[in-house]
Design a protein around this motif. Structure first.
Motif, mmCIF file in Angstrom:
data_model
loop_
_atom_site.group_PDB
_atom_site.id
_atom_site.type_symbol
_atom_site.label_atom_id
_atom_site.label_comp_id
_atom_site.label_asym_id
_atom_site.label_seq_id
_atom_site.Cartn_x
_atom_site.Cartn_y
_atom_site.Cartn_z
ATOM 1 N N CYS A 129 -26.855 -1.128 -39.611
ATOM 2 C CA CYS A 129 -27.653 -0.373 -40.580
ATOM 3 C C CYS A 129 -28.492 0.737 -39.935
ATOM 4 C CB CYS A 129 -28.574 -1.324 -41.330
ATOM 5 S SG CYS A 129 -29.855 -2.042 -40.273
ATOM 6 N N THR A 130 -28.183 1.097 -38.704
ATOM 7 C CA THR A 130 -28.982 2.096 -37.988
ATOM 8 C C THR A 130 -28.928 3.455 -38.677
ATOM 9 O OG1 THR A 130 -28.620 0.937 -35.900
ATOM 10 C CG2 THR A 130 -29.314 3.245 -35.753
ATOM 11 N N VAL A 131 -30.096 4.048 -38.848
ATOM 12 C CA VAL A 131 -30.254 5.409 -39.371
ATOM 13 C C VAL A 131 -31.216 6.138 -38.441
ATOM 14 C CG1 VAL A 131 -29.827 4.728 -41.788
ATOM 15 C CG2 VAL A 131 -32.182 4.784 -40.913
ATOM 16 N N LEU A 132 -31.351 7.429 -38.639
ATOM 17 C CA LEU A 132 -32.340 8.193 -37.877
ATOM 18 C C LEU A 132 -33.578 8.367 -38.741
ATOM 19 C CD1 LEU A 132 -30.097 10.989 -36.293
ATOM 20 C CD2 LEU A 132 -30.767 8.784 -35.312
ATOM 21 N N LEU A 133 -34.729 8.023 -38.186
ATOM 22 C CA LEU A 133 -36.014 8.210 -38.854
ATOM 23 C C LEU A 133 -36.785 9.208 -38.016
ATOM 24 C CD1 LEU A 133 -37.924 7.202 -41.145
ATOM 25 C CD2 LEU A 133 -38.850 5.605 -39.459
ATOM 26 N N ASP A 134 -36.997 10.392 -38.590
ATOM 27 C CA ASP A 134 -37.614 11.493 -37.841
ATOM 28 C C ASP A 134 -36.868 11.722 -36.531
ATOM 29 O OD1 ASP A 134 -39.477 11.839 -39.873
ATOM 30 O OD2 ASP A 134 -40.960 10.542 -38.909
ATOM 31 N N GLY A 135 -35.529 11.593 -36.580
ATOM 32 C CA GLY A 135 -34.672 11.881 -35.433
ATOM 33 C C GLY A 135 -34.459 10.743 -34.467
ATOM 34 N N MET A 136 -35.130 9.620 -34.675
ATOM 35 C CA MET A 136 -34.998 8.480 -33.760
ATOM 36 C C MET A 136 -34.306 7.325 -34.473
ATOM 37 S SD MET A 136 -38.692 8.652 -31.878
ATOM 38 C CE MET A 136 -38.266 7.356 -30.738
ATOM 39 N N SER A 137 -33.418 6.629 -33.773
ATOM 40 C CA SER A 137 -32.675 5.555 -34.415
ATOM 41 C C SER A 137 -33.563 4.353 -34.696
ATOM 42 C CB SER A 137 -31.469 5.146 -33.554
ATOM 43 O OG SER A 137 -31.875 4.655 -32.306
ATOM 44 N N MET A 161 -23.295 2.561 -34.900
ATOM 45 C CA MET A 161 -22.945 3.004 -33.537
ATOM 46 C C MET A 161 -23.075 4.523 -33.431
ATOM 47 S SD MET A 161 -21.943 0.775 -31.221
ATOM 48 C CE MET A 161 -21.398 -0.920 -31.119
ATOM 49 N N ILE A 162 -22.579 5.230 -34.425
ATOM 50 C CA ILE A 162 -22.638 6.695 -34.417
ATOM 51 C C ILE A 162 -24.094 7.168 -34.413
ATOM 52 C CG2 ILE A 162 -22.233 8.736 -35.869
ATOM 53 C CD1 ILE A 162 -19.462 7.518 -36.506
ATOM 54 N N MET A 163 -24.917 6.581 -35.281
ATOM 55 C CA MET A 163 -26.314 7.021 -35.364
ATOM 56 C C MET A 163 -27.071 6.691 -34.083
ATOM 57 S SD MET A 163 -26.016 8.508 -38.177
ATOM 58 C CE MET A 163 -27.660 9.034 -38.600
ATOM 59 N N ALA A 164 -26.853 5.510 -33.522
ATOM 60 C CA ALA A 164 -27.513 5.143 -32.263
ATOM 61 C C ALA A 164 -27.034 6.046 -31.133
ATOM 62 C CB ALA A 164 -27.250 3.676 -31.937
ATOM 63 N N SER A 165 -25.761 6.422 -31.153
ATOM 64 C CA SER A 165 -25.208 7.301 -30.115
ATOM 65 C C SER A 165 -25.809 8.698 -30.189
ATOM 66 C CB SER A 165 -23.682 7.377 -30.255
ATOM 67 O OG SER A 165 -23.089 6.113 -30.049
ATOM 68 N N ILE A 166 -26.015 9.194 -31.390
ATOM 69 C CA ILE A 166 -26.647 10.508 -31.557
ATOM 70 C C ILE A 166 -28.057 10.484 -30.972
ATOM 71 C CG2 ILE A 166 -27.575 12.122 -33.278
ATOM 72 C CD1 ILE A 166 -25.056 11.451 -34.987
ATOM 73 N N ASP A 167 -28.798 9.414 -31.243
ATOM 74 C CA ASP A 167 -30.139 9.293 -30.686
ATOM 75 C C ASP A 167 -30.081 9.170 -29.168
ATOM 76 O OD1 ASP A 167 -32.940 9.087 -30.594
ATOM 77 O OD2 ASP A 167 -32.884 6.919 -30.842
ATOM 78 N N LEU A 168 -29.128 8.424 -28.658
ATOM 79 C CA LEU A 168 -28.960 8.292 -27.211
ATOM 80 C C LEU A 168 -28.771 9.665 -26.565
ATOM 81 C CD1 LEU A 168 -28.311 6.678 -24.565
ATOM 82 C CD2 LEU A 168 -25.950 6.620 -25.362
ATOM 83 N N LEU A 169 -27.924 10.498 -27.168
ATOM 84 C CA LEU A 169 -27.673 11.832 -26.609
ATOM 85 C C LEU A 169 -28.859 12.767 -26.786
ATOM 86 C CD1 LEU A 169 -23.925 12.457 -27.485
ATOM 87 C CD2 LEU A 169 -24.943 11.441 -25.428
ATOM 88 N N ARG A 170 -29.713 12.485 -27.756
ATOM 89 C CA ARG A 170 -30.939 13.275 -27.901
ATOM 90 C C ARG A 170 -31.824 13.051 -26.681
ATOM 91 N NH1 ARG A 170 -35.878 11.960 -29.072
ATOM 92 N NH2 ARG A 170 -35.307 9.831 -29.638
ATOM 93 N N GLU A 171 -31.835 11.824 -26.194
ATOM 94 C CA GLU A 171 -32.655 11.470 -25.034
ATOM 95 C C GLU A 171 -31.980 11.791 -23.711
ATOM 96 O OE1 GLU A 171 -33.804 7.380 -25.294
ATOM 97 O OE2 GLU A 171 -34.678 7.629 -27.286
ATOM 98 N N ASN A 172 -30.654 11.719 -23.668
ATOM 99 C CA ASN A 172 -29.902 11.902 -22.435
ATOM 100 C C ASN A 172 -28.582 12.586 -22.775
ATOM 101 O OD1 ASN A 172 -28.431 11.696 -20.070
ATOM 102 N ND2 ASN A 172 -28.755 9.512 -19.793
#
Length: 167
Positions: free
Chosen positions: A48-56, A106-117
């Protein structure tokens, strides 16, 4: 009942909600954002991961009232002008899904991961996705997909708006 105002996938919604309503149920039941699945309801799986203000965040662990005044991006809101986000495309091209149940999270968590790294190693990808479970794939293709999307998102494409889409 509390009244909330949230921006979801670029659209502002104002609603009265039960104080105990989970964000995942608000997204699915009130807004029709069924691309965000309900997995375990215990924050263990990450489906159920979503981005909240850009963070997963795991939307089953957050109350809708806690999202008041914030921006939420679901898997349905990450594409641009009908085109898939580079992460969605990579998951498809690298066969990073089988049943597909975990894929939105997985997709949303991966997007956040790439935001950080922007250029994570395989080990960093695995660590970054640690809170998201997949019972089908063995993760090899998921790691390959994240690596592929990372390369695409770091490299300017012929259509700049396509590589810039992050939320």
């Amino acid at each position: 009942m509390p009244r909330i105002s949230v921006e979801v996938d670029g659209v502002t919604y104002e609603d009265e909600v039960e104080p105990r309503l989970l964000l995942v149920h608000y997204l699915r039941d009130r807004l029709g954002k069924v691309g965000t699945p309900i997995g375990c309801d215990t924050t263990n799986c990450g489906a159920c991961t979503v981005l909240l203000d850009g963070m997963s965040v795991k939307s089953c662990s957050l109350l809708a009232v806690q999202a008041d005044g914030r921006e939420i991006t679901t898997v349905e809101g990450i594409g641009l002008d009908g085109r898939h986000h580079p992460m969605q495309r990579a998951f498809h091209e690298e066969h990073a899904l089988q049943c597909g149940y975990c894929t939105p999270g997985m997709i949303m968590a991966s997007i956040d991961l790439l935001r950080e790294n922007a250029d994570p190693s395989d080990e960093e990808i695995r660590e970054g996705l640690e809170g998201n479970l997949c019972r089908c794939t063995g993760y090899q293709n998921i790691v390959r997909a994240v690596r592929s999307a990372a390369a695409e998102m770091r490299t300017p494409s012929e259509n700049p708006s396509e590589s810039e889409v992050t939320s």
